[in-house]
Design an enzyme around this catalytic site. Structure first.
Site, PDB file in Angstrom:
ATOM      1  N   PRO A 210     -25.382   6.263   3.974  1.00 48.83           N
ATOM      2  CA  PRO A 210     -25.752   6.466   2.335  1.00 48.83           C
ATOM      3  C   PRO A 210     -26.250   5.192   1.966  1.00 48.83           C
ATOM      4  CG  PRO A 210     -23.817   7.377   3.199  1.00 48.83           C
ATOM      5  CD  PRO A 210     -24.061   7.017   3.977  1.00 48.83           C
ATOM      6  N   GLY A 211     -26.882   4.707   1.213  1.00 49.74           N
ATOM      7  CA  GLY A 211     -27.250   3.795   0.591  1.00 49.74           C
ATOM      8  C   GLY A 211     -28.630   2.638   1.457  1.00 49.74           C
ATOM      9  N   HIS A 430       2.776 -13.377   3.967  1.00 48.37           N
ATOM     10  CA  HIS A 430       2.095 -12.292   4.345  1.00 48.37           C
ATOM     11  C   HIS A 430       0.462 -12.147   4.167  1.00 48.37           C
ATOM     12  CE1 HIS A 430       1.659  -7.830   5.306  1.00 48.37           C
ATOM     13  NE2 HIS A 430       0.325  -8.226   4.930  1.00 48.37           N
ATOM     14  N   GLU A 431      -0.399 -13.036   3.298  1.00 46.97           N
ATOM     15  CA  GLU A 431      -1.153 -13.328   3.844  1.00 46.97           C
ATOM     16  C   GLU A 431      -1.722 -14.479   4.540  1.00 46.97           C
ATOM     17  OE1 GLU A 431      -3.219 -11.576   2.877  1.00 46.97           O
ATOM     18  OE2 GLU A 431      -2.793 -10.253   1.593  1.00 46.97           O
ATOM     19  N   ASP A 506      -1.720  -2.035   7.121  1.00 45.17           N
ATOM     20  CA  ASP A 506      -1.960  -2.462   8.103  1.00 45.17           C
ATOM     21  C   ASP A 506      -1.146  -1.663   9.260  1.00 45.17           C
ATOM     22  OD1 ASP A 506      -3.355  -4.905   6.431  1.00 45.17           O
ATOM     23  OD2 ASP A 506      -1.068  -5.952   6.839  1.00 45.17           O
TER      24      ASP A 506
END
Length: 622
Positions: A210-211, A430-431, A506
């Site tokens: 799609p697209g 975390h990041e 994750d």
């Protein structure tokens, strides 16, 4: 034309006169009803000597009162079961009151003709309704029976004299454009091909995600060919009435043959082209009859027509094999996701007519949007224009375009979201864990941006973008990507000696990657290069519903063990990297808590590159 207009005018005038006559009659009746006396009042007036004369017309009474030299007339009604004399006597009127000297009663003979008011009151409404129905059906017949034309095709025809879209408006699919240019050239100069014995392609199937521009490319073919172009959606064939779909297919091809040479474009052909015999419940499927008629029209006995069928779908796997054979759809044009050069060309098309800053670098934007299709890029440019207008700018600049990329990938920012300082610290580590692991491992994509600002459904994210587009992914890259994905979870456990629910997405992704490596890609040494399990899908629904297990319970246990081993090793790899670069992890987390968003340059100032990256697929992580 003038006679039809005159006839319509006369009909409207007569209709208006009839309505006005009915209104006048009703008004007069209502006025009369207001002056009508009851039979009891008439009896009382007779006893009082006020009445001089009564005229009896069947059940209607005209009561006349003397008023000097004049008379006053009032109306009344008697009951139909008895005579007027009997009813008056029952109400107390004596014989003396009814003598000829006091009152005169005249009886009119019954009329042989229907009263005109009665006629108009009861018959005129019926005539008006009948006239309206007659007028509606005549109009329906005069407009080619449009009210009953369920079996007529609803295809829209474009003459091609004034094309709105041409091949110049389509970019990033150069191979597909070359394929379709041959079709356009065949329509323009058929003699060049016929002299060599080549026949015109019967059908062209546009296939792609799609697209990617399937419908846009069909519009461009229409604009370039300069021949009539019929456009219809696959869902417009099938209605609630049985046989309508096949009738519309016949009517569509009849119109196309009359305008030959021409092009017929069916968008989303999988709505009617699904494999036959897949109807739920075992009942007669209207779609099958529509498809059968389409198969006959495309390659039946009548084949001497210059009508090219173009169709678009993103699910070629569910189409009926008879529809895909040569002689029906001779040519299949694949529109894949554009590469970096294709994305840059598409961006050049979409920025036409928009005020762009001279500092906008389209090549950087093209490298920052791997995996984007044409619709995504158009949406990105539009989002950038909206952001520039919101910031009261006269031109679109590079920051708006880069922010628009993030809006398309992850959604809008949610800076108003309130979180505690402790949660903010957990998100930062975390990041930072994602970024450190992805920065150190050699086969992961370079870290492009790190932020703890909530965007979409994510509380924060680390965006890794490849340097170049790749179609093949190695086992080592998948293993490093799994460690990259688990870096956030490993950082939480390392710093806080606890884990949170922030890594749920994750874990889903890494489990899916590991199971795919074992059962689909043959990347497990223990199980070997084999595919385990056959996917089953319901063609009518067009989606996977289950996986058929073609292996034993012992193999299933071995698969689970191997998946668990891959994930555990990736987790330990991520943990080892974070232990080795604990100081960098703290530095990146502290920077995130201060400024909330870190770019690639700022990140590399804190932690200079330690390995040479190989590139891969974009992975925004939460």
């Amino acid at each position: 034309m003038n006679s039809n207009r005159t006839r319509s005018t006369i009909i409207y005038v007569l209709f208006f006169i009839a309505i006005m006559a009915l209104v006048v009659i009703q008004f007069r009746q209502s006025a009369t009803t207001q002056e009508t006396l009851s039979i009891n009042q008439v009896a009382a007036d007779i006893q009082a000597g006020k009445v001089s004369r009564i005229i009896e017309d069947e059940n209607s009474l005209t009561v006349i009162y003397p008023n000097g030299d004049n008379e006053i007339q009032k109306t009344s009604h008697k009951e139909a079961e008895s005579t007027l004399i009997e009813q008056l006597r029952n109400l107390g009127v004596t014989t003396q009151d009814l003598t000829a000297e006091k009152i005169k009663i005249e009886v009119k003979p019954p009329s042989q003709w229907i009263n005109i008011a009665t006629f108009l009151t009861y018959v005129l409404p019926f005539l008006i309704v009948a006239g309206i129905l007659w007028f509606v059906f005549r109009q329906a017949q005069g407009s080619n029976n449009a009210a009953m034309s369920f079996g007529k095709s609803r295809a829209r025809m474009f003459t091609g004299d004034q094309p709105s879209v041409t091949f110049a408006d389509v970019a990033g699919v150069e191979e597909a454009k070359e394929e379709l240019k041959e079709v356009v050239e065949f329509l323009r100069e058929p003699e060049k091909f016929i002299s060599l014995g080549a026949r015109i392609p019967k059908g062209v199937l546009l296939v792609g995600p799609p697209g990617t521009g399937k419908t846009l490319l069909a519009k461009a073919v229409s604009g370039e060919a300069g021949v009539p172009f019929f456009s219809i959606s696959g869902s417009e064939f099938v209605e609630m009435f049985v046989g309508v779909g096949a009738s519309r297919v016949r009517d569509l091809f009849d119109q196309a043959k009359r305008h030959s040479p021409c092009i017929v474009f069916v968008d989303e052909i999988d709505a009617v082209g699904r494999q036959r015999g897949a109807g739920l419940g075992g009942s007669h499927d209207e779609r099958e009859q529509t498809l059968n008629q389409m198969l006959v029209e495309m390659d039946g006995f009548d084949t001497d027509t210059n009508v090219i069928i173009m169709a678009a779908t993103n699910r070629p796997d569910i189409l009926d094999p008879a529809l895909l054979r040569p002689g029906r759809f001779d040519r299949r044009v694949v529109l894949d996701r554009p590469d970096v050069r294709g994305r840059e060309a598409i961006l050049k098309v979409h920025i036409k007519g928009k005020p762009m800053s001279p500092g906008v670098n389209l090549s950087v934007l093209a490298r920052s949007t791997p995996g984007f299709v044409g619709a995504d890029l158009e949406n990105m440019v539009n989002e950038a224009a909206i952001l520039a207008a919101r910031r009261n700018k006269k031109v679109i600049e590079q920051p708006e375009l880069e922010e628009a990329i993030e809006r398309v990938i992850a959604g809008p920012e949610r800076r108003s979201r309130l979180i505690s300082e402790e949660e903010k610290r957990i998100v930062a580590y975390h990041e930072a864990g994602h970024a450190i692991v992805g920065h150190v491992l050699p086969n992961t994509d370079p870290v492009h941006k790190i932020t703890i600002v909530a965007r979409g459904m994510a509380g924060g994210y680390t965006m890794a973008l490849p340097e170049d587009d790749h179609t093949l992914v190695s086992r080592q890259k998948l293993l490093d990507d799994m460690a990259f994905t688990l870096g956030g979870r490993a950082a939480e456990e390392l710093i806080f000696n606890d884990i949170t629910s922030g890594a749920s997405n994750d874990l889903e992704r890494v489990t899916r990657m590991a199971r795919s490596m074992v059962t689909r890609l043959g990347m497990s040494d223990a199980l070997g290069p084999m595919v385990y399990g056959q996917k089953e899908e319901l063609i009518f629904l067009g989606r996977e519903i289950s996986e058929q297990r073609d292996y034993s319970e012992a193999v299933a246990t071995q698969i689970d063990t191997e998946v668990r081993r891959l994930i555990s090793e990736s987790y330990e790899k991520a943990r080892a990297v974070l232990l080795q670069y604990r100081d960098k992890l703290d530095a990146v987390a502290k920077k995130l808590l201060d400024v909330e968003t870190i770019s690639r340059e700022e990140f590399e100032n804190i932690f200079p590159p330690v390995v040479q990256k190989t590139g891969g697929t974009p992975v925004p992580l939460g």
